[in-house]
Design an enzyme around this catalytic site. Structure first.
Site, PDB file in Angstrom:
ATOM      1  N   CYS A 101       0.830  -1.203   0.000  1.00 61.40           N
ATOM      2  CA  CYS A 101       0.000   0.000   0.000  1.00 61.40           C
ATOM      3  C   CYS A 101       0.868   1.258   0.000  1.00 61.40           C
ATOM      4  CB  CYS A 101      -0.927   0.013   1.220  1.00 61.40           C
ATOM      5  SG  CYS A 101      -1.887   1.516   1.316  1.00 61.40           S
ATOM      6  N   GLY A 203      -1.341  -7.534 -11.612  1.00 55.56           N
ATOM      7  CA  GLY A 203      -1.309  -6.227 -12.251  1.00 55.56           C
ATOM      8  C   GLY A 203      -1.821  -6.269 -13.674  1.00 55.56           C
ATOM      9  N   ARG A 227      -8.894  -5.280 -10.661  1.00 55.37           N
ATOM     10  CA  ARG A 227      -9.842  -4.486 -11.445  1.00 55.37           C
ATOM     11  C   ARG A 227     -10.445  -5.269 -12.604  1.00 55.37           C
ATOM     12  NH1 ARG A 227      -5.867   0.110 -12.633  1.00 55.37           N
ATOM     13  NH2 ARG A 227      -4.517  -1.720 -12.508  1.00 55.37           N
TER      14      ARG A 227
END
Ligand code: FMN
Length: 367
Positions: A101, A203, A227
């Site tokens: 993060c 990724g 995503r």
């Protein structure tokens, strides 16, 4: 794929996405098939030990939500250890440590990406957790702090020595945020640095073909998808099939997409109650709409819903509006069909930065 003694049903994982990978979303993707492991949003170890409502809500689960990893963040070794013990007794399948993060609030206190800069300290923290529980402890990291400090291979090797069961690596640095291309070479360096634990690449995997490419070019044991699962919650099922047979299942029909959107909303209402569930769904529904073809009319109104009835009214109005884009078979006319998704690392140089996947807004704005 195995994390220690834990055998996973596939080598595809759902990445933690703060604000999104809640119980309803995890159940939706699991029902569609192919998920090997899903991880919760990051949970503050101290808040968990203090039994705070928000932390307990983040780890809420059901039997159908298995195997489940909970991601912890924190930098106090005793707190991280005790939180792992608490999760083990709650029946969680594995514990993941956030080392990726980039958010200042998390790094300032030595958590998230800051853990990648202090190898010895981080290894000791990990060893303390590993020795306190029987369930696997894993770490999720980026390639390093910046291009001059690509510490992920060294850190992964050190953590393997400390007993970590697997490493997830997002192929970008902390400095990169979400820009630029995912580095397959960077992920490969991590896979080559460890001896026997699985390294899971992460990724920009938005298609089964890009999952295949990441595995082939990096030697990683599996991939983790974030995503890409928003656009396409079927991606796990499709990728399992593609990896096994080399063929792609047909794209879901529009009706199937609507069925899944409704299922997701129903689960949001079940888990969070109607007003809060609908408010949270305002930021989820537009992601589904990205694969609907023209969808302005849907997106403009769905971001205001407060009840399931509001949602149905928005949908009814949208379906009427959408008819202008359909042919006689009720299929989208070719020029209105959404373009196929292409991962950053599958595009020619230069194109990737223009066609990057949007980063959804959420409690963690700059992940
Ligand atoms: C909105 C958002 C929230 C995220 N939250 C977390 C998180 O809680 N913990 C974590 O380790 N990574 C988090 N990430 C990073 C993702 O897990 C993942 O590493 C990153 O999005 C790249 O994978 P993708 O291209 O498949 O999305 C987040 C990313 C986004 C966009």
């Amino acid at each position: 794929m195995r994390f220690g003694q834990l055998l996973l049903p596939s080598n595809l994982c759902l990445s933690p996405l703060a604000g999104y990978t809640n119980l309803p979303f995890r159940l939706v993707v699991r029902e569609l098939g192919g998920v090997g492991l899903a991880t919760t949003d990051l949970v503050n170890a101290r808040s968990l030990l203090e039994q705070r409502g928000a932390a307990l809500k983040l780890i809420e689960t059901r039997p159908a939500d298995q195997p489940l990893a909970v991601q912890l963040f924190g930098s106090v070794p005793e707190e991280m250890r005790d939180a792992a013990v608490c999760l083990e007794s709650a029946g969680v399948a594995s514990v993941d440590i956030n080392m990726g993060c980039p958010v200042r609030k998390v790094c300032r206190v030595g958590g998230g990406s800051a853990m990648m800069t202090e190898l010895d300290k981080t290894s000791r923290l990990v060893a303390g957790m590993v020795n306190a529980v029987r369930i696997p402890v894993t770490a999720k990291m980026r390639l390093g702090w910046d291009d001059e400090n690509l510490t992920a291979p060294e850190l992964a090797r050190a953590l393997e020595g400390a007993g970590i069961a697997a490493v997830f690596v997002h192929g970008r640095t902390r400095e990169q945020g979400f820009s630029g291309t995912v580095s397959l070479a960077g992920i490969r360096a991590v896979a080559q640095a460890v001896q026997s634990i699985p390294v899971i690449g992460n990724g920009d995997v938005t298609t089964p073909e890009s999952a295949r490419r990441m595995i082939d070019e990096t030697g990683c044991a599996g991939v983790s998808i974030g995503r890409g699962a928003f656009y396409n919650p079927w991606i796990f099922h499709h990728t399992v099939s593609y990896l096994a047979t080399g063929t792609l299942p047909p794209e879901p029909t529009f009706d199937e997409r609507l069925r899944v959107v409704r299922r997701h909303l129903d689960l949001m209402v079940e888990v969070f109650g109607e007003p809060h569930g609908c408010r949270m769904f305002r930021k989820v529904a537009p992601w589904y709409a990205k694969r609907f073809g023209p969808s302005n009319e849907f997106t403009r109104h769905v971001v205001r819903i407060s009840t399931v009835a509001d949602f149905e009214a928005v949908l009814e109005n949208y379906l009427r509006w959408r008819r202008q884009f359909l042919d006689e078979q009720d299929e989208l006319k070719p020029k209105f069909r959404p373009a196929p998704l292409v991962a950053s690392f599958m595009q020619p140089p230069g194109v990737a930065s223009r066609q990057h996947i949007p980063v959804p807004k959420g409690p963690v704005e700059t992940w």
